[in-house]
Design an enzyme around this catalytic site. Structure first.
Site, PDB file in Angstrom:
ATOM      1  N   LYS A 180      60.052  81.346  63.656  1.00 41.89           N
ATOM      2  CA  LYS A 180      59.228  82.171  62.578  1.00 41.89           C
ATOM      3  C   LYS A 180      60.386  82.790  61.708  1.00 41.89           C
ATOM      4  CE  LYS A 180      58.296  85.827  61.295  1.00 41.89           C
ATOM      5  NZ  LYS A 180      58.645  86.153  59.882  1.00 41.89           N
ATOM      6  N   GLU A 254      69.751  90.220  68.459  1.00 40.84           N
ATOM      7  CA  GLU A 254      70.858  90.190  67.898  1.00 40.84           C
ATOM      8  C   GLU A 254      70.644  91.233  66.434  1.00 40.84           C
ATOM      9  OE1 GLU A 254      73.768  89.098  68.515  1.00 40.84           O
ATOM     10  OE2 GLU A 254      73.569  87.625  69.593  1.00 40.84           O
ATOM     11  N   CYS A 288      75.438  91.115  59.265  1.00 38.81           N
ATOM     12  CA  CYS A 288      75.014  91.818  60.293  1.00 38.81           C
ATOM     13  C   CYS A 288      76.582  92.519  60.835  1.00 38.81           C
ATOM     14  CB  CYS A 288      74.514  91.219  61.629  1.00 38.81           C
ATOM     15  SG  CYS A 288      75.354  89.750  62.003  1.00 38.81           S
ATOM     16  N   GLU A 386      73.633 101.500  58.757  1.00 40.98           N
ATOM     17  CA  GLU A 386      73.747 100.137  58.236  1.00 40.98           C
ATOM     18  C   GLU A 386      73.006 100.118  56.824  1.00 40.98           C
ATOM     19  OE1 GLU A 386      71.424  96.774  59.622  1.00 40.98           O
ATOM     20  OE2 GLU A 386      73.575  95.601  59.780  1.00 40.98           O
TER      21      GLU A 386
HETATM   22  P1  NAD Z   1      63.919  92.450  59.667  1.00 37.96           P
HETATM   23  O1  NAD Z   1      63.889  92.986  61.026  1.00 37.96           O
HETATM   24  O2  NAD Z   1      63.126  93.113  58.912  1.00 37.96           O
HETATM   25  O3  NAD Z   1      63.133  91.006  60.014  1.00 37.96           O
HETATM   26  C1  NAD Z   1      63.473  89.968  60.696  1.00 37.96           C
HETATM   27  C2  NAD Z   1      62.395  89.102  61.102  1.00 37.96           C
HETATM   28  O4  NAD Z   1      61.573  89.634  61.854  1.00 37.96           O
HETATM   29  C3  NAD Z   1      61.708  88.353  59.868  1.00 37.96           C
HETATM   30  O5  NAD Z   1      61.547  87.050  60.385  1.00 37.96           O
HETATM   31  C4  NAD Z   1      60.499  89.327  60.036  1.00 37.96           C
HETATM   32  O6  NAD Z   1      59.264  88.726  59.474  1.00 37.96           O
HETATM   33  C5  NAD Z   1      60.202  89.551  61.436  1.00 37.96           C
HETATM   34  N1  NAD Z   1      59.608  90.647  61.662  1.00 37.96           N
HETATM   35  C6  NAD Z   1      59.421  92.029  61.165  1.00 37.96           C
HETATM   36  N2  NAD Z   1      58.745  92.687  61.977  1.00 37.96           N
HETATM   37  C7  NAD Z   1      58.403  91.877  63.077  1.00 37.96           C
HETATM   38  C8  NAD Z   1      57.580  92.636  64.216  1.00 37.96           C
HETATM   39  N3  NAD Z   1      56.864  93.811  64.186  1.00 37.96           N
HETATM   40  N4  NAD Z   1      57.236  91.696  64.959  1.00 37.96           N
HETATM   41  C9  NAD Z   1      57.795  90.457  64.864  1.00 37.96           C
HETATM   42  N5  NAD Z   1      58.452  90.174  63.865  1.00 37.96           N
HETATM   43  C10 NAD Z   1      58.773  90.794  62.820  1.00 37.96           C
HETATM   44  O7  NAD Z   1      65.355  92.035  59.470  1.00 37.96           O
HETATM   45  P2  NAD Z   1      65.900  91.481  58.058  1.00 37.96           P
HETATM   46  O8  NAD Z   1      65.757  92.543  56.947  1.00 37.96           O
HETATM   47  O9  NAD Z   1      65.303  90.090  57.753  1.00 37.96           O
HETATM   48  O10 NAD Z   1      67.333  91.288  58.192  1.00 37.96           O
HETATM   49  C11 NAD Z   1      68.220  92.326  58.070  1.00 37.96           C
HETATM   50  C12 NAD Z   1      68.705  92.701  59.542  1.00 37.96           C
HETATM   51  O11 NAD Z   1      69.018  91.661  60.158  1.00 37.96           O
HETATM   52  C13 NAD Z   1      69.922  93.535  59.445  1.00 37.96           C
HETATM   53  O12 NAD Z   1      69.942  94.782  60.167  1.00 37.96           O
HETATM   54  C14 NAD Z   1      71.199  92.611  59.952  1.00 37.96           C
HETATM   55  O13 NAD Z   1      72.226  93.441  60.405  1.00 37.96           O
HETATM   56  C15 NAD Z   1      70.306  92.115  60.907  1.00 37.96           C
HETATM   57  N6  NAD Z   1      71.041  90.750  61.321  1.00 37.96           N
HETATM   58  C16 NAD Z   1      71.630  90.742  62.527  1.00 37.96           C
HETATM   59  C17 NAD Z   1      72.304  89.672  62.973  1.00 37.96           C
HETATM   60  C18 NAD Z   1      73.210  89.559  64.138  1.00 37.96           C
HETATM   61  O14 NAD Z   1      73.583  88.425  64.639  1.00 37.96           O
HETATM   62  N7  NAD Z   1      73.385  90.488  65.095  1.00 37.96           N
HETATM   63  C19 NAD Z   1      72.794  88.656  62.003  1.00 37.96           C
HETATM   64  C20 NAD Z   1      72.113  88.583  60.719  1.00 37.96           C
HETATM   65  C21 NAD Z   1      71.293  89.862  60.285  1.00 37.96           C
END
Ligand code: NAD
Length: 493
Positions: A180, A254, A288, A386
């Site tokens: 997803k 992650e 991240c 962040e």
């Molecule tokens: P997000 O959490 O908003 O969304 C990530 C994914 O989760 C998307 O596909 C979204 O549709 C889905 N999602 C959102 N709510 C959900 C729920 N309740 N149930 C299931 N799926 C759900 O994150 P984002 O804004 O897309 O990405 C940015 C974040 O990701 C930042 O906090 C960043 O630090 C983190 N990130 C971490 C890493 C790592 O390896 N640690 C790498 C890249 C990004």
């Protein structure tokens, strides 16, 4: 798959077939640089998520379960070759979807191929163990078996690479996957599905449902999902982890970071300046592992800040497809407003603006000025939370003890860097910092063979390296009675 060259139309991919969402709904995808709609994508329902999980379960229980490690490795190597063949096309799709620099997405797309090759080799060489049994009439051995159906949920910043971190070890282990992708950047995941199809993976082994948080939540809540592998925001991860645990599904998370870049007075300052820039301004800070806290020895604070500011002043903001551009737009309006909000609140709280600011940038509506803030306090929001944007908060330290204390004064623990010419100090400080990755005189380097993940609120479990195979397998212990004697049932044990 794409049906038009102007605005592409993508279906979801379930059980080896391309299909619209069950109710026909779609969502538009916009190019963050041009602002133009460039794709429409199926907005999947909970029913679509259930159909994808059903297909993944059937494939897991069917022929995929019977494949040998060598057969899966052959498919993975073929997939790696196809990703490499199409790297340029995949990179253009990613830049069009998320606005990050083409040169970065190009490097990522071709490097992604290595994940499939690495896990092909890793699974072919994964061995169980023979346990030295503590009684003479037993042979005891262990084997590793696939966890089952994996839900892989990814963010928008590096969609293909972060998906490969999950899909390559999962498929190698013999799991099946429902991916997803982020609603903002679904296209490259669907393009990968096409390559998985071309490589010859059986139907149902890899499925993609597209859409927002609702379909993601439906996937996580599905009782037939055995494992959730999530990359995204810390708050979302906590919610997803709780739901998955309620279903007794395994979880890898992650999450976010607030990583310190620690510069000592004896550091090679040219290298450190490059590391600071790479840490926070590459990818417009949407990383991240961004080095969003610069901790610097107080004796070189002013000099280092001046040198970083000078270099930031020379950066070009513009078209992410242009090789001369250093900073592209951020992914969407919500993200832009969130970042600017952080900057304006930091200024209101008394931070000194050395460079940048929350005013609109001339390069376009979704640009954020690369920003440097000094005079911040350790308890300020800009130091603790962040931002996920090009915003650097600078704090001075008096000595090594204070540097370590500041570095560790965070709920996160994803990454850190130490800049010094003193080899003793480098390792001493690296040992004391609580983070999943510590770079010494470097920043933002990762590899398929090196574990990556976080301490604390930065997540759970590790991706990459052989450790990741353990995240997608369960250990089974097999006890074999060797004597054949009929024994008193009440003395067994
Ligand atoms: P997000 O959490 O908003 O969304 C990530 C994914 O989760 C998307 O596909 C979204 O549709 C889905 N999602 C959102 N709510 C959900 C729920 N309740 N149930 C299931 N799926 C759900 O994150 P984002 O804004 O897309 O990405 C940015 C974040 O990701 C930042 O906090 C960043 O630090 C983190 N990130 C971490 C890493 C790592 O390896 N640690 C790498 C890249 C990004």
């Amino acid at each position: 798959m794409p049906t038009s060259t102007d605005v592409r139309s993508y279906h979801c991919f379930i059980d080896g077939t391309w299909r619209p969402a069950a109710d026909g709904a779609t969502r538009d995808s916009y190019n963050p640089y041009t602002g133009q709609r460039w794709a429409t994508v199926a907005e999947c329902t909970a029913g679509d998520a259930a159909a994808a999980v059903h297909a993944a379960r059937a494939a897991f229980d069917g022929p995929w379960r019977q494949t040998t490690a060598q057969e899966r490795a052959r498919l993975l190597r073929r997939l790696g070759d196809l990703v490499e063949r199409d790297a340029e096309r995949l990179a253009v799709v990613e830049t069009t979807d998320n606005g990050k620099l083409l040169k970065e997405m190009r490097a990522q797309a071709s490097y992604t191929a290595e994940w499939f090759r690495y896990y092909a080799s890793a699974i072919e060489t994964l061995e169980g163990s023979v346990v030295p049994a503590d009684r003479p009439n037993f042979l005891v051995y262990t084997s590793r078996e696939p966890v089952g159906v994996v839900a892989a949920i990814t963010p928008w910043n590096s969609p293909l690479l972060l998906l490969a971190w999950k899909v390559a070890p999962a498929l190698a282990a013999g799991c099946t996957v429902v991916a997803k992708p982020s609603e903002y950047t679904p296209a490259s995941t669907l393009e990968l599905a096409r390559l998985i199809e071309e490589a010859g993976f059986p139907k149902g082994v890899f499925n993609v449902v597209t859409g927002g948080a609702e379909v993601g939540a439906a996937l996580v809540e599905h009782p037939d999902v055995d494992k959730v592998a999530f990359t995204g925001a810390t708050d979302t991860g906590a919610r997803i982890g709780a739901t998955a645990m309620a279903n007794h599904a395994r979880v890898t998370l992650e999450l976010g970071g607030k990583s310190p870049n620690v510069v000592f007075a004896d550091a090679d300052l040219d290298a450190a300046v490059n590391g600071v820039l790479a840490g926070i301004f590459a990818a417009s800070g949407q990383s991240c592992m961004a080095g969003s806290r610069l901790l610097v020895a107080d004796t070189i604070h002013d000099e280092l800040v001046a040198r970083v500011a000078d270099r930031v002043g020379q950066l070009t903001l513009g078209d992410p497809m242009d090789p001369g551009t250093h900073i592209g737009p951020v992914a969407n309006e919500m993200q832009r407003d969130k970042i600017r909000g952080f900057i304006s609140r930091a200024r209101a709280a008394g931070a000194t603006l050395v460079h940048g600011g929350d005013e609109p940038a001339p390069a376009g509506p979704l640009f954020v000025r690369p920003t440097i803030l000094t005079g911040v306090k350790n308890h300020d929001e800009i130091v603790r939370d962040e931002v996920f944007g090009p915003v650097l908060a600078v704090l001075p330290f008096a000595d090594e003890g204070e540097a370590v204390a500041l570095a560790n004064d965070t709920r996160f623990g994803l990454a850190a860097a130490v800049w010094t010419r003193d080899v003793h100090r480098a390792h001493r400080v690296a040992r004391q910092i609580r983070a999943g990755t510590v770079w010494i005189n470097a920043y933002r380097v990762v590899s398929f063979n090196t574990p990556f993940g976080g301490f604390g609120h930065s997540g759970q479990g590790r991706e990459n390296g052989r450790e990741a195979l353990h995240e997608y397998t369960e250990t089974k212990s097999v006890w074999v009675e060797l004597s054949g004697d009929t024994r008193d049932p009440f003395t067994i044990g």
